[in-house]
Design an enzyme around this catalytic site. Structure first.
Site, PDB file in Angstrom:
ATOM      1  N   SER A 142       0.868  -1.178   0.000  1.00  0.00           N
ATOM      2  CA  SER A 142       0.000   0.000   0.000  1.00  0.00           C
ATOM      3  C   SER A 142       0.904   1.227   0.000  1.00  0.00           C
ATOM      4  O   SER A 142       2.126   1.111   0.041  1.00  0.00           O
ATOM      5  CB  SER A 142      -0.886   0.007   1.255  1.00  0.00           C
ATOM      6  N   LYS A 143       0.283   2.407  -0.017  1.00  0.00           N
ATOM      7  CA  LYS A 143       1.103   3.629  -0.090  1.00  0.00           C
ATOM      8  C   LYS A 143       2.047   3.763   1.091  1.00  0.00           C
ATOM      9  O   LYS A 143       3.161   4.253   0.964  1.00  0.00           O
ATOM     10  CB  LYS A 143       0.202   4.861  -0.195  1.00  0.00           C
ATOM     11  N   ARG A 144       1.602   3.297   2.267  1.00  0.00           N
ATOM     12  CA  ARG A 144       2.487   3.435   3.436  1.00  0.00           C
ATOM     13  C   ARG A 144       3.711   2.531   3.302  1.00  0.00           C
ATOM     14  O   ARG A 144       4.747   2.783   3.903  1.00  0.00           O
ATOM     15  CB  ARG A 144       1.722   3.145   4.735  1.00  0.00           C
ATOM     16  N   HIS A 145       3.608   1.463   2.503  1.00  0.00           N
ATOM     17  CA  HIS A 145       4.745   0.563   2.294  1.00  0.00           C
ATOM     18  C   HIS A 145       5.680   1.057   1.196  1.00  0.00           C
ATOM     19  O   HIS A 145       6.803   0.606   1.085  1.00  0.00           O
ATOM     20  CB  HIS A 145       4.259  -0.825   1.842  1.00  0.00           C
TER      21      HIS A 145
END
Length: 474
Positions: free
Chosen positions: A242-245
Site C-alpha cells: 500500500s502507499k504506506r509501504h
C-alpha cells in the site's frame, strides 16, 4: 514467425507508473535484452472514463527516467478497437463465439440463482446453441466466446510451473460488449498476437486471465505466447503493498532522491536473485537475468534496504556522472530548486569539487542536496541549533585565532595548506584540533556536520571562507 523473443509492457493509464508496474517493466526489459530480443510498449487505454493523457505521459516519463527504453512507438489499445471487433465477428462466423441477449437485470438474476443453489455465479450458456433467428428484434447482443465444457485448460508458466484450470470453471466470457466495445480480456489477446509477442511477463494476479485468454488463442488457432506470472510485491510486514509501504509512483522515488540505477537494482532483487550478489549494475542484470530464476513467493519491499543500496551506488558512482544526475534531479528534490537557482559556472565547479566528501555522508540525493546547501548559502549564514551552540563561549576567541592563521596562508589555497595552518594554530594555543575544527565547521556551513572541514575550506575558496568566519566573529 521469427524466433526472436518479443516481450511487452502493457500498463493502464489510470494513474502513475507505480513501483509494481516498474518492476514488471524491468523484468520484461531485462529478459528481452538478455536474449537479444525486444520489448514493446502498449498503453491499455480502453477504459475511457479512467484513462488520461496525464497518466500516459507520467508512465512514459517514469520508464524514460528509469532508462527502460521500449522498441518502436507506444501502441494505443483503444485505437485498435476496430481490429478487436473484426476478430470477435470472425469467431462468431466460425462458430467459436455467439451473440447473447441477456439484459443486465437477467444476468444479475442468473448470478443470484446460482449463489442460492450453491454454485459459482457463472453465465449459464443459454444462448450458446440457440438459433440466431431467435434473437430479440432491435436488441444488440454481446459476443461470448465458447469455452470448452470438459477437461482442463493448462497454463505452462515459466515461473509458476504447470497450472491447471478445470474448464467447468471458465464460463463463456464476453469478448465484445453489446455496445460494440471490446473487453480487456479479448483486446489483450488480439494485440499480443498482432504485435508478435512471444513472452508475456506480468503479475501473478493475471494467472486466471491466462487461462481465459488461452481459450481465445485456441479458438483463433493462434500460438499461445510463453507465460511468466511473477509474484506481487508486499510490504515489509507481509501485507499487500500500500502507499504506506512504498506503493508510490516512480516519480515519488525520484523526488525522494533515489538513483535510477539503484532503484532498478533494488527492484530486480525483489523476487529474483543471482547468487549472493546484492549490488549490480544494469549491465550485470542484463547479463545474469533469466525469467526462470524468478521466485514463486511474494517479495517484500523494504525502504531501509533501498536507501542503503542507493548510498552504495552513490558512493561508487563516478563524480561527474553523479553530478550530472544530481543537477538533472534538482527541480524534483526538496531544497533542490534553491540550489538550481544559484548553480552558475562557479557554483557548478564548487559542487563538483565538494562531491567526493558530500557523497560519503549521503544515502539519497535529498541528503546530498541538504549536505551541499552550505555551498550556496547567502551570507551571513543561518545557523542550525547545534551550530549556534558550537559558536558560544570561548569559540569566538578560537575563531579569531583561526581566522588570523588562515589569513596568513600564502600560495595556493587548498585543503593541505589550510590544515597545516590550523594545526599549527591549535598546537601553539594548546587547543585540541576538534576544539578548533568544530566552531570552524559551524561558521563555514551553518551546521554541525559536513564533509571534512579542510575540504570545506578548499571548496569554498579563500575569500568566501574568511568572510564566513568573519561574520561569526564580528
Amino acid at each position: 514467425m521469427s524466433d526472436k523473443v518479443v516481450t511487452r509492457f502493457a500498463p493502464s493509464p489510470t494513474g502513475y507508473l507505480h513501483i509494481g508496474g516498474a518492476r514488471t517493466a524491468l523484468f520484461n526489459w531485462l529478459y528481452s535484452h538478455h536474449v537479444g530480443g525486444k520489448m514493446l510498449l502498449r498503453i491499455e487505454d480502453t477504459d475511457r472514463e479512467r484513462s488520461t493523457q496525464a497518466a500516459t505521459d507520467a508512465i512514459l516519463d517514469g520508464l524514460s527516467w528509469l532508462g527502460l527504453k521500449w522498441d518502436g512507438e507506444a501502441i494505443s489499445q483503444f485505437e485498435r478497437a476496430g481490429r478487436h471487433r473484426a476478430v470477435a465477428e470472425e469467431l462468431v462466423r466460425a462458430g467459436k463465439a455467439y451473440y447473447a441477449y441477456e439484459t443486465p437485470e437477467e444476468l444479475a438474476a442468473m448470478r443470484e440463482k446460482a449463489r442460492a443453489e450453491g454454485r459459482p455465479p457463472r453465465y449459464n450458456g443459454q444462448w450458446r446453441d440457440r438459433d440466431p433467428s431467435e434473437a430479440p428484434k432491435g436488441v444488440p447482443g454481446a459476443v461470448r466466446i465458447k469455452a470448452p465444457l470438459e477437461g482442463e485448460t493448462i497454463v505452462h508458466d515459466l515461473v509458476q510451473g504447470e497450472v491447471r484450470f478445470p474448464n467447468k470453471d471458465l464460463d463463456d466470457l464476453i469478448i465484445l460488449r453489446s455496445d460494440g466495445v471490446p473487453t480487456y480480456m479479448h483486446a489483450v489477446v488480439v494485440d499480443d498476437h498482432d504485435m508478435g509477442v512471444t513472452h508475456i511477463i506480468r503479475g501473478d494476479d493475471h494467472l486466471t486471465n491466462a487461462a481465459r485468454q488461452t481459450v481465445i488463442y485456441n479458438a483463433m488457432g493462434w500460438d499461445v505466447p510463453k507465460m511468466a506470472h511473477i509474484p506481487l510485491i508486499h510490504g515489509a510486514d507481509g501485507a499487500k503493498l500500500s502507499k504506506r509501504h512504498g506503493a508510490l509512483g516512480v516519480e515519488a522515488y525520484r523526488a525522494m532522491g533515489y538513483l535510477p540505477e539503484a532503484l532498478l537494482n533494488y527492484l530486480a532483487r525483489l523476487g529474483w536473485s543471482h547468487g549472493d550478489d546484492e549490488v549490480m549494475s544494469v549491465e550485470d542484470m542484463v547479463k545474469w537475468f533469466d525469467i526462470a530464476d524468478v521466485n514463486k513467493g511474494a517479495a517484500r519491499f523494504d525502504f531501509a534496504k533501498l536507501e542503503a543500496l542507493n548510498g552504495i551506488h552513490m558512493r561508487a558512482m563516478d563524480d561527474q556522472k553523479l553530478f550530472d544526475i544530481f543537477v538533472d534531479t534538482l527541480p524534483y528534490l526538496e531544497g533542490g530548486p534553491a540550489i538550481a537557482e544559484r548553480l552558475d559556472a562557479a557554483g557548478k565547479a564548487r559542487l563538483l569539487a565538494a562531491l567526493p566528501g558530500l557523497k560519503e555522508r549521503a544515502k539519497t540525493l535529498v541528503e546530498l542536496a541538504d549536505g551541499a546547501a552550505f555551498l550556496f548559502a547567502q551570507r551571513p549564514l543561518a545557523l542550525d541549533e547545534k551550530a549556534a551552540t558550537l559558536l558560544g563561549g570561548e569559540a569566538k576567541t578560537i575563531l579569531r585565532g583561526a581566522h588570523a592563521a588562515l589569513s596568513g596562508v600564502s600560495g595556493e589555497w587548498n585543503a593541505a595548506g589550510a590544515e597545516a595552518a590550523i594545526r599549527e594554530f591549535a598546537t601553539a594555543g594548546g587547543h585540541k584540533l576538534g576544539a578548533v575544527a568544530q566552531p570552524l565547521r559551524a561558521a563555514l556551513t551553518g551546521k554541525s556536520t559536513s564533509p571534512g572541514v579542510f575540504d570545506v575550506l578548499a571548496v569554498l575558496g579563500r575569500d568566501e571562507s574568511l568572510a564566513r568566519i568573519g561574520d561569526q566573529i564580528d
